[in-house]
Design a protein around this motif. Structure first.
Motif, PDB file in Angstrom:
ATOM      1  N   VAL A   1       0.948  -1.119   0.057  1.00  0.00           N
ATOM      2  CA  VAL A   1       0.202  -0.072   0.010  1.00  0.00           C
ATOM      3  C   VAL A   1       0.935   1.329   0.066  1.00  0.00           C
ATOM      4  O   VAL A   1       0.542   2.287  -0.577  1.00  0.00           O
TER       5      VAL A   1
ATOM      6  N   LEU B   1      -1.093   3.109  -2.504  1.00  0.00           N
ATOM      7  CA  LEU B   1      -1.050   2.339  -3.940  1.00  0.00           C
ATOM      8  C   LEU B   1      -2.617   1.597  -4.219  1.00  0.00           C
ATOM      9  O   LEU B   1      -2.651   1.037  -5.183  1.00  0.00           O
ATOM     10  N   TRP B   2      -3.515   1.833  -3.175  1.00  0.00           N
ATOM     11  CA  TRP B   2      -4.637   1.060  -3.443  1.00  0.00           C
ATOM     12  C   TRP B   2      -5.523   1.931  -4.400  1.00  0.00           C
ATOM     13  O   TRP B   2      -6.661   1.689  -4.597  1.00  0.00           O
ATOM     14  N   THR B   3      -5.263   3.242  -4.365  1.00  0.00           N
ATOM     15  CA  THR B   3      -5.598   4.313  -5.407  1.00  0.00           C
ATOM     16  C   THR B   3      -4.891   4.260  -6.690  1.00  0.00           C
ATOM     17  O   THR B   3      -3.839   3.557  -6.561  1.00  0.00           O
ATOM     18  N   ILE B   4      -5.474   4.672  -7.745  1.00  0.00           N
ATOM     19  CA  ILE B   4      -4.573   4.963  -8.852  1.00  0.00           C
ATOM     20  C   ILE B   4      -4.060   6.104  -8.914  1.00  0.00           C
ATOM     21  O   ILE B   4      -3.472   6.621 -10.117  1.00  0.00           O
TER      22      ILE B   4
END
Lengths: 502, 477
Positions: free
Chosen positions: A247, A307-310
């Motif tokens: 993450v 990193l769970w979003t873009i």
């Protein structure tokens, strides 16, 4: 509802568990703080009309018959515009309990808890931060000895990588009197800058990407603390429990040097190991004396995204800046201040042929505070900034009066002009507010106040409606503590920020 | 004029009345000198001074022999029913035997104590202290007598059970108590006798309760424990004062080292609680101190002072030192104080860090991130939630974002702004808004990757993120 009941039950059990401890503890400090606010304001609501009903306005643009400028997407049968929305009212009520216990029979053992109960009295959930109603900010037990400290429970880490919350354990070992310490921690992480888990629906107002389970947070640090300088290296990673993907993975270096009592240098940087770029970095040289403070520094700012979003792959670019500030106290009663910064964004490698977007900007501010005896304080400031997508300039002023040592009355006002960024036209805002604070005893503090915002938008159509707001607030703070030092509220409590500051 | 004519007689009457009252008070004690011709010896009236068991005072009837109303005016007098309250270690009978051996004349024997050395024996006084000192060969003024001398004549305060609190409060303070260093060091040195004793001079006037007004370490100090408890000793009020060392401007920052070296000395006045008043977040500092409790003083009440490092701009600039050395902040600041600003309260109109009316200026300040908003505010919970309720958020795709209410062409030119201020975009838009154009699997397939993009490392760290746009066909795999 079930979740709420479950959380309430856990909180009750925790409070009941602390009850006997409170009774038996030889030392405790309990701060109960209730604040309520009532806010009324008007938002926007989207509307549309058929393309055939659109008329041409006096400047040649498409409008509704009642003079709202509209957008007509190519190929669409309707055109869209925004009307003034209904008047919204929020009534957040938040009660915070902050408790510290020590003297529990084991030397070095202490317990700390900070929890909040909040709700929106108006029930229509217009105000952020009141859901869920019970939030546990911190709750941990700590056992500290001269050579080590261990801590377990919900806690916050404060270091250059930010303020990170997690449920887990932390250990700090101090190597003799060398000043060297080793720090390590592991647990389940909370959402960034909140007391909620990243899976909480409250963190998903737009129904966007959201992790399905809490991430494992782990990190370590090596630090040195000396008489003249200290340094710390941090490493922290967050790993998704389901996929084992990162993450985040970051490292940071912090340095603070004090060659003399008056001079100091604070510097540091963090590095994103996943994106392989530097995030925030800064170096500030400061001279401080009782009548003069001068600072000068350089810094870089780049936002960090998990990193769970873009969002990170959109390549946010940093800005670099040089800044300076000076604070002078020529008289005991007079304080002058000025601050300036110039910044510049890195190349975005984009093309915007239809608009000219700046890539650098500046901001400055100056002000003065004057104290007339112990009873009166006057403060005024001016600030101005100009940059890509953001500019504003305005004045602030504040008058405080202490008719007695236990009562303070404050009136403040400001006026501001701000071009609406990437929007249609300018807006101006005027604010007037009053605050009153009364401390009838050392353990009790009461405050009430209100402020009114007048915001007018300068545009040539019917959408030039106002965004006026009225805010009323009240606060009760009760401090209970063991008799040994139960003599006053902590004097180090924050003071109201000066007008003209950030 | 008429008024003044009355004033003179009234004044005379008043003065006379007052004089009569003063004279009556003066005659309250028996005037030995007035009766010197009638009583050749003291023992005639005060037999108890020589004979154990005999009354020390005459009977009322003895007075009435003369004061019968005809020979002399009647008097109202009765002998005391109990000995006078005193802390003297003295009885007439024991002294009488010794003095009897010295002189057979009872008047002279009594005058050894009850008259000035060069005065007439019938000029009777309450025992003259100088006579006591001379007889016992104490060559000093009464209150300057050496420690060992006090117990020659006096019992300890605890033993003087007949003294009231008022009596105790009238004890005179010896000159030694006025010495500049008496309260800081002198009194301790004087009080210690051997390894476990206490000076008799202290015990004469004081008891343990008095010491525990200040001494946090009272249970550990042998001299204090050698005293008995007695609440009457609390009539002598005292309070802690900061030693001279504490007035040094550098003491605040430098007190840690001497405290570690000689914590016992600090523990004289400081409890764990008084340390925790500042060192709340680092209780290890306080471990060397005693906790407050029964038998100990309440401890010095420590008030925080602003260190020099906390200059005029410290509110604005505390981030760097706080992140570099959070422990040093924790030495004085409770975590709750940080949380006031760094975990904003939804019901607080002024979150603390920002100045009044910051709502008006926040768009510009937030847009260029004058400060790192994300340190304290969760963008989804705080920014997006509010923007959505105000109609600014993108709840209905790209066209639903009220923020760009009439700037349709912005969509075509948002690239630079997005890379410069992506956090601002995120406060209103979801990922889906962007994926409608920037996905490799649909839409317009615009490549969002820009400067600094490191696909290899990112894919290694989190391949799931790549699948959001690329599906299973991640480039490079």
């Amino acid at each position: 509802v079930n979740g709420l009941v479950q959380r309430g039950a856990w909180l009750s059990i925790a409070l009941l568990g602390l009850g006997p401890g409170l009774a038996e503890a030889q030392g405790y400090r309990l701060r109960l703080d209730s604040r309520v606010q009532r806010v009324t304001y008007r938002g926007l609501t989207m509307d549309s009309i058929p393309v055939g009903d659109v008329v041409t306005g006096p400047t040649g643009g498409p409008r509704t018959p009642d003079n709202f400028a509209v957008r007509c997407p190519p190929g669409s049968t309707h055109c869209f515009f925004f009307r003034a929305g209904p008047e919204l009212t929020g009534g957040p009520l938040v009660t915070t309990a902050d408790l510290t216990l020590w003297g529990l029979g084991i030397s070095g053992l202490s317990v700390r808890m900070n929890g909040r109960l909040g709700l929106d009295l108006d029930g229509d959930e217009t105000w952020p931060g009141t859901e869920p109603s019970a939030q546990l900010v911190e709750a941990y037990a700590e056992y500290a000895q001269r050579q080590f400290t261990i801590r377990g429970g919900r806690q916050l880490l404060v270091h250059r990588l930010g303020i990170t919350g997690f449920d887990g354990g932390r250990g700090i070992v101090r190597l003799g009197r060398s000043g060297v310490e080793v720090d390590g921690y592991v647990g389940l992480g909370l959402g960034r800058a909140t007391a909620l888990t990243p899976t909480s629906p409250a963190l998903d107002p737009l129904d966007e990407f959201q992790p399905q389970s809490r991430q494992i947070l782990a990190g370590s640090a090596l630090g040195y603390r000396g008489r003249r300088w200290e340094a710390r290296v941090d490493y922290q990673r967050e790993v998704d429990r389901d996929s084992r993907n990162f993450v985040s993975e970051r490292a940071a270096l912090s340095l603070n040097v004090r060659p003399t009592a008056r001079w100091s240098l604070a510097a540091g940087a963090d590095y994103d190991l996943a994106n392989t770029w530097f995030g925030n970095a800064d170096a500030v040289l400061r001279y401080t004396s009782p009548w003069l403070t001068v600072t000068g520094g350089l810094r870089q700012y780049r936002p960090h995204f998990d990193l769970w979003t873009i969002w990170g792959v959109f390549s946010p670019v940093p800005y670099s800046s040089a800044e300076g500030a000076v604070f002078v106290r020529p008289l005991r009663s007079l304080e002058l201040r000025a601050r300036g910064e110039r910044y510049s964004y890195s190349d975005t490698e984009t093309q915007t042929p239809l608009v000219d977007v700046d890539d650098d900007g500046w901001r400055l501010g100056f002000g003065a505070s004057y104290s007339l005896g112990r009873a009166w304080r006057f403060d005024a400031g001016y600030r101005e900034e100009y940059g890509p997508g953001a500019s504003s300039h305005g004045f602030d002023a504040l008058i405080s009066w202490l008719p007695t040592t236990v009562l303070s009355l404050t009136a403040y006002g400001s006026t501001l002009d701000r071009p609406l960024e990437f929007r249609f036209n300018d807006a101006s805002v005027d604010v007037v507010g009053v605050d009153a604070e009364w401390s009838p005893t050392n353990q009790l503090r009461l405050a009430v106040g209100g402020e009114r915002y007048w915001e007018s938008r300068d545009r040539p159509d019917a959408a030039a409606f106002d965004w006026n707001q009225t805010r009323l607030h009240a606060r009760v703070t009760l401090l209970l503590r063991s008799e040994a030092d139960g003599f006053r509220l902590p004097p180090a409590l924050r003071t109201r920020p000066r007008a003209g500051s950030r | 004029v008429r008024r003044r004519s009355w004033f003179g007689p009234l004044l005379v009457i008043g003065v006379l009345a007052t004089g009569t009252a003063v004279a009556w008070v003066a005659q309250d004690r028996f005037d030995h000198w007035e009766h010197r011709e009638l009583f050749p010896s003291c023992a005639g009236c005060h037999a108890g001074a020589e004979e154990a068991g005999a009354p020390l005072y005459p009977q009322t009837a003895n007075c009435a022999d003369c004061h019968d109303g005809s020979i002399e005016d009647r008097v109202e007098w009765a002998p005391p029913t109990a000995p006078r309250a005193s802390n003297l270690k003295f009885t007439h009978s024991t002294h009488a035997e010794e003095i009897l051996r010295a002189t057979p004349d009872s008047a002279l024997r009594c005058s050894a104590c009850h008259s000035e050395s060069d005065g007439d024996p019938m000029q009777v006084r309450v025992a003259v202290v100088r006579n006591c000192l001379d007889c016992h060969r104490i060559r000093a003024e009464h209150l300057e007598a050496p420690d060992s001398a006090c117990i020659v004549c006096h019992v300890t305060l605890v033993q003087a059970v007949r003294l009231s609190r008022t009596d105790v409060s009238r004890f005179p303070a010896p000159p030694s108590h006025r010495a500049p260093d008496f309260w800081e060091r002198g009194h301790g040195e004087q009080a210690r006798v051997g390894s476990r004793g206490v000076a008799g001079s202290c015990a004469t006037c004081h008891a343990r309760d008095f010491c525990t007004e200040c001494h946090v370490n009272a249970p550990e100090v042998a001299a204090i424990q050698a005293l008995q408890p007695d609440p009457r000793s609390l009539v002598h009020r005292t309070e802690l004062r900061a030693p001279a060392s504490h007035a040094d401007p550098g003491f605040l920052l430098g007190h840690g080292q001497p405290a570690r070296k000689n914590a016992v000395e600090c523990a004289t006045c400081h409890t764990q609680e008084s340390c925790l008043g500042c060192h709340e977040a680092s209780p290890t500092v306080a471990l060397a101190m005693h906790t407050a409790g029964p038998g100990r003083g309440p401890g010095a009440r420590v008030e925080r002072k602003r260190p020099e490092s906390h200059g005029l701009d410290f509110t604005d600039t505390h981030a760097e030192p706080a992140s570099a050395r959070p422990q040093s902040c924790g030495a004085c600041h409770a975590r709750a104080q940080c949380l006031d600003c760094h975990r904003p309260n939804a019901a607080d109109p002024s979150p603390g860090y920002h100045p009044a009316g910051f709502l008006t200026t926040h768009p510009a300040a937030a847009y260029t991130r004058d400060q790192s908003c994300a340190d304290c505010h969760n963008q989804s919970q705080f920014c997006a939630d509010c923007h959505v309720s105000a109609g600014l958020g993108s709840t209905d795709g790209l066209r639903g974002a009220g923020y760009h209410d009439a700037k349709a062409e912005f969509l075509l030119n948002h690239g630079q702004a997005a890379r410069q201020n992506l956090e601002s975009c995120v406060s209103c838009h979801s990922e889906r808004d962007c994926l409608s154009c920037h996905s490799a699997q649909g839409g317009r397939r615009f490549n969002p990757h820009g400067p600094g993009f490191d696909p290899e490392t990112l894919r290694r760290k989190n391949p799931s993120m790549c699948t959001a746009c690329h599906g299973t066909a991640i480039p490079g795999e």
